[in-house]
Design a protein around this motif. Structure first.
Motif, PDB file in Angstrom:
ATOM      1  N   ALA A  17       1.015  73.716 -53.200  1.00 39.52           N
ATOM      2  CA  ALA A  17      -0.242  73.066 -52.816  1.00 39.52           C
ATOM      3  C   ALA A  17      -1.401  73.556 -53.671  1.00 39.52           C
ATOM      4  O   ALA A  17      -2.294  72.776 -54.036  1.00 39.52           O
ATOM      5  N   LYS A  18      -1.405  74.837 -54.009  1.00 37.86           N
ATOM      6  CA  LYS A  18      -2.465  75.388 -54.857  1.00 37.86           C
ATOM      7  C   LYS A  18      -2.397  74.815 -56.272  1.00 37.86           C
ATOM      8  O   LYS A  18      -3.391  74.864 -57.004  1.00 37.86           O
ATOM      9  N   ARG A  19      -1.244  74.280 -56.650  1.00 33.61           N
ATOM     10  CA  ARG A  19      -1.060  73.697 -57.984  1.00 33.61           C
ATOM     11  C   ARG A  19      -1.050  72.176 -57.924  1.00 33.61           C
ATOM     12  O   ARG A  19      -0.385  71.518 -58.716  1.00 33.61           O
ATOM     13  N   ASN A  20      -1.766  71.630 -56.938  1.00 31.13           N
ATOM     14  CA  ASN A  20      -1.873  70.181 -56.792  1.00 31.13           C
ATOM     15  C   ASN A  20      -0.518  69.526 -56.557  1.00 31.13           C
ATOM     16  O   ASN A  20      -0.174  68.508 -57.152  1.00 31.13           O
ATOM     17  N   PRO A  27     -12.123  71.214 -39.553  1.00 34.51           N
ATOM     18  CA  PRO A  27     -13.110  71.985 -40.320  1.00 34.51           C
ATOM     19  C   PRO A  27     -13.057  73.470 -39.994  1.00 34.51           C
ATOM     20  O   PRO A  27     -13.009  73.871 -38.824  1.00 34.51           O
ATOM     21  N   GLY A  28     -13.033  74.282 -41.050  1.00 31.69           N
ATOM     22  CA  GLY A  28     -13.032  75.725 -40.875  1.00 31.69           C
ATOM     23  C   GLY A  28     -11.667  76.345 -40.683  1.00 31.69           C
ATOM     24  O   GLY A  28     -11.538  77.571 -40.686  1.00 31.69           O
ATOM     25  N   ARG A  29     -10.640  75.536 -40.497  1.00 31.75           N
ATOM     26  CA  ARG A  29      -9.291  76.082 -40.292  1.00 31.75           C
ATOM     27  C   ARG A  29      -8.790  76.696 -41.597  1.00 31.75           C
ATOM     28  O   ARG A  29      -8.877  76.080 -42.665  1.00 31.75           O
ATOM     29  N   ARG A  30      -8.201  77.887 -41.498  1.00 27.99           N
ATOM     30  CA  ARG A  30      -7.834  78.650 -42.695  1.00 27.99           C
ATOM     31  C   ARG A  30      -6.365  78.518 -43.087  1.00 27.99           C
ATOM     32  O   ARG A  30      -5.935  79.079 -44.107  1.00 27.99           O
ATOM     33  N   VAL A  31      -5.596  77.824 -42.286  1.00 27.47           N
ATOM     34  CA  VAL A  31      -4.198  77.564 -42.620  1.00 27.47           C
ATOM     35  C   VAL A  31      -3.933  76.071 -42.462  1.00 27.47           C
ATOM     36  O   VAL A  31      -4.716  75.360 -41.818  1.00 27.47           O
ATOM     37  N   ASP A  32      -2.845  75.598 -43.055  1.00 29.19           N
ATOM     38  CA  ASP A  32      -2.565  74.168 -43.002  1.00 29.19           C
ATOM     39  C   ASP A  32      -2.265  73.707 -41.576  1.00 29.19           C
ATOM     40  O   ASP A  32      -1.654  74.440 -40.786  1.00 29.19           O
ATOM     41  N   ASP A  33      -2.687  72.511 -41.244  1.00 33.18           N
ATOM     42  CA  ASP A  33      -2.305  71.892 -39.979  1.00 33.18           C
ATOM     43  C   ASP A  33      -1.521  70.603 -40.205  1.00 33.18           C
ATOM     44  O   ASP A  33      -1.146  69.919 -39.249  1.00 33.18           O
ATOM     45  N   ASN A  34      -1.248  70.285 -41.469  1.00 30.17           N
ATOM     46  CA  ASN A  34      -0.460  69.102 -41.813  1.00 30.17           C
ATOM     47  C   ASN A  34       0.177  69.338 -43.178  1.00 30.17           C
ATOM     48  O   ASN A  34      -0.459  69.902 -44.082  1.00 30.17           O
ATOM     49  N   ALA A  35       1.428  68.937 -43.329  1.00 27.97           N
ATOM     50  CA  ALA A  35       2.132  69.147 -44.598  1.00 27.97           C
ATOM     51  C   ALA A  35       3.079  67.998 -44.897  1.00 27.97           C
ATOM     52  O   ALA A  35       3.839  67.575 -44.017  1.00 27.97           O
ATOM     53  N   HIS A  36       3.016  67.498 -46.121  1.00 27.47           N
ATOM     54  CA  HIS A  36       3.988  66.546 -46.642  1.00 27.47           C
ATOM     55  C   HIS A  36       4.717  67.241 -47.787  1.00 27.47           C
ATOM     56  O   HIS A  36       4.078  67.665 -48.759  1.00 27.47           O
ATOM     57  N   VAL A  37       6.032  67.358 -47.663  1.00 26.08           N
ATOM     58  CA  VAL A  37       6.796  68.142 -48.629  1.00 26.08           C
ATOM     59  C   VAL A  37       7.994  67.339 -49.127  1.00 26.08           C
ATOM     60  O   VAL A  37       8.786  66.841 -48.327  1.00 26.08           O
ATOM     61  N   GLN A  79      -2.676  70.254 -45.952  1.00 25.89           N
ATOM     62  CA  GLN A  79      -4.046  69.986 -45.541  1.00 25.89           C
ATOM     63  C   GLN A  79      -4.434  70.872 -44.361  1.00 25.89           C
ATOM     64  O   GLN A  79      -3.585  71.207 -43.536  1.00 25.89           O
ATOM     65  N   ALA A  80      -5.717  71.221 -44.300  1.00 25.06           N
ATOM     66  CA  ALA A  80      -6.323  71.807 -43.106  1.00 25.06           C
ATOM     67  C   ALA A  80      -7.416  70.823 -42.694  1.00 25.06           C
ATOM     68  O   ALA A  80      -8.553  70.894 -43.155  1.00 25.06           O
ATOM     69  N   GLY A  97       0.422  84.491 -41.102  1.00 25.61           N
ATOM     70  CA  GLY A  97       0.832  84.383 -42.488  1.00 25.61           C
ATOM     71  C   GLY A  97       0.109  83.222 -43.135  1.00 25.61           C
ATOM     72  O   GLY A  97      -0.730  82.553 -42.520  1.00 25.61           O
ATOM     73  N   ALA A  98       0.449  82.954 -44.388  1.00 23.00           N
ATOM     74  CA  ALA A  98      -0.289  81.956 -45.166  1.00 23.00           C
ATOM     75  C   ALA A  98      -0.047  80.533 -44.690  1.00 23.00           C
ATOM     76  O   ALA A  98      -0.838  79.635 -44.965  1.00 23.00           O
ATOM     77  N   GLY A  99       1.043  80.298 -43.991  1.00 21.01           N
ATOM     78  CA  GLY A  99       1.365  78.963 -43.514  1.00 21.01           C
ATOM     79  C   GLY A  99       0.915  78.745 -42.090  1.00 21.01           C
ATOM     80  O   GLY A  99       1.049  79.633 -41.241  1.00 21.01           O
ATOM     81  N   GLY A 100       0.372  77.561 -41.806  1.00 21.05           N
ATOM     82  CA  GLY A 100       0.018  77.188 -40.444  1.00 21.05           C
ATOM     83  C   GLY A 100       1.116  76.352 -39.836  1.00 21.05           C
ATOM     84  O   GLY A 100       2.093  76.878 -39.284  1.00 21.05           O
ATOM     85  N   SER A 101       0.988  75.028 -39.938  1.00 24.34           N
ATOM     86  CA  SER A 101       2.061  74.169 -39.421  1.00 24.34           C
ATOM     87  C   SER A 101       3.356  74.398 -40.182  1.00 24.34           C
ATOM     88  O   SER A 101       4.450  74.279 -39.613  1.00 24.34           O
TER      89      SER A 101
END
Length: 386
Positions: free
Chosen positions: A375-378, A232-242, A228-229, A196-200
């Motif tokens: 995230a897409k909206r900054n 390099p090249g990773r297509r889903v997030d591997d870090n998130a601050h929410v 953040q991904a 799906g669209a989310g990684g971590s």
């Protein structure tokens, strides 16, 4: 009464099947162990891999009486048998959850599904409707809600020991994806077609999100996410601050990361109210710290002095002996068993039974979807899609 249940219950094992979880799947073994801990299930059938050959090989290695080439064949044939399975564990990559669960639900077979519920929000909404129309039970294995001291923390919040909740801090850092990895468990988790669209956020952030809501009893209304991904090249997030805004005015922060060296499975939650605070860490799960405002910090231990009934019924052994991840997972299976046995007898689910539901799963997918949108909206504030 402890979660292990009665001798009578043990003599009425639930006929269980499994989708996914073949020989090379970590989580399949975890689910099988969890189902056996309290002796309430018997694993009888499986469609254990994406190919018929691998499924048959895994089934033979496990000694299953019935092994199927795929989950649809399994659902159809098991539903026709008088001794067919009553419940199925779905332990596949995320993108298979929806289709597999739907096949069993429409035949009245109870579903125990790994998280997140689905890989897309649209599928999650469809699955909620399918589950509620089927009459079958749907249990989502947010296993961290099964720890005794998490149950203790939830009970203390419900009983008002912290007063009105103001702040919730939750985090789940790992380090195993700090560099690009090339093996099955890493590959599907970093492939948006499967994860799906989310990684971590989908893999471990949903656990942190669920834990924050479970312990506090509060719903998240909106969030602002910086994803953040870093690899390099990773297509889903591997870090998130929410940042989180809860109904009723509480505020929260959630950090999930799979690129934090030195962290293995460091799930931690801190909850603060007007009367005091609570702290719990998954890597030290038998302890809960309680600090009433203006008083010394107090340590509550599993089955120790000060721990209440909510923790006791999820405990199996005396205090001082460690209970951990597998036992917490087993708690979810045993809570599910109590509900399934009641349904078998045409009775309501017993009071006090707690397990994450299909609607909890929907909230988790809404969380991931909102994080990606924000995230897409900054990192703009966005509401959860209820």
């Amino acid at each position: 009464m402890p979660i292990a249940g009665s001798t009578e219950d043990r003599g009425r094992r639930i006929r269980l099947g499994m989708v996914g979880g073949g020989n090379d799947a970590f989580i399949g073994a975890v689910h099988r162990i969890a189902s056996r801990v309290d002796d309430k299930y018997e694993l009888l059938a499986g469609a254990l891999s994406a190919t018929p050959e691998k499924s048959q090989a895994s089934g033979a290695a496990l000694g299953l009486p019935r092994v199927y080439d795929d989950f649809k064949q399994m659902a159809v044939r098991e539903a026709r048998r008088k001794d067919g399975i009553e419940a199925v564990s779905i332990v596949t990559p995320n993108h298979v959850h929806f289709a597999a669960a739907r096949e069993f639900l429409k035949r009245g077979i109870h579903v125990i599904c790994d998280k997140p519920l689905t890989s897309t929000l649209a599928d999650a909404k469809k699955l909620v409707k399918a589950a509620e129309a089927s009459g079958a039970l749907f249990i989502l294995t947010h296993n961290y809600t099964g720890y005794p001291m998490v149950r203790q923390a939830r009970a203390m919040v419900q009983e008002g020991e912290l007063g009105k909740i103001r702040v919730i801090q939750v985090e789940y850092p790992q380090d195993w994806l700090t560099i690009e990895q090339d093996f099955k468990q890493a590959n599907w988790r970093t492939d948006p077609a499967q994860s799906g669209a989310g990684g971590s956020t989908g893999d471990i952030g949903t656990h942190a999100f669920n834990l924050a809501c479970f312990v506090s009893g509060l719903e998240v209304e909106s969030l602002a996410a910086d994803l953040q991904a870093f690899v390099p090249g990773r297509r889903v997030d591997d870090n998130a601050h929410v940042m989180l805004r809860f109904a009723g005015g509480a505020r929260g922060m959630l950090w999930s990361s799979q690129v934090a060296p030195g962290n293995e499975n460091a799930l931690r939650i801190r909850v603060y109210g007007e009367k005091g605070g609570l702290e719990w860490a998954q890597e030290d799960p038998n302890y809960l710290w309680h600090t009433p405002f203006g008083e010394p910090k107090r340590l509550l231990t599993r089955n120790g002095a000060g721990a209440g009934a909510a923790a006791a019924r999820a405990s199996r052994i005396p205090p001082g002996h460690p209970e951990g991840y597998l036992e917490a997972f087993a708690t979810i299976y045993s809570e599910a068993a109590a509900a399934i046995l009641a349904a078998r007898d045409g009775k309501p689910t017993p009071d006090g039974i707690i397990y994450p539901s299909v609607r909890d799963g929907l909230k988790g997918v809404q969380f991931v979807s909102a994080c990606v949108k924000s995230a897409k909206r900054n990192a703009a504030w966005v509401p959860l899609d209820h």
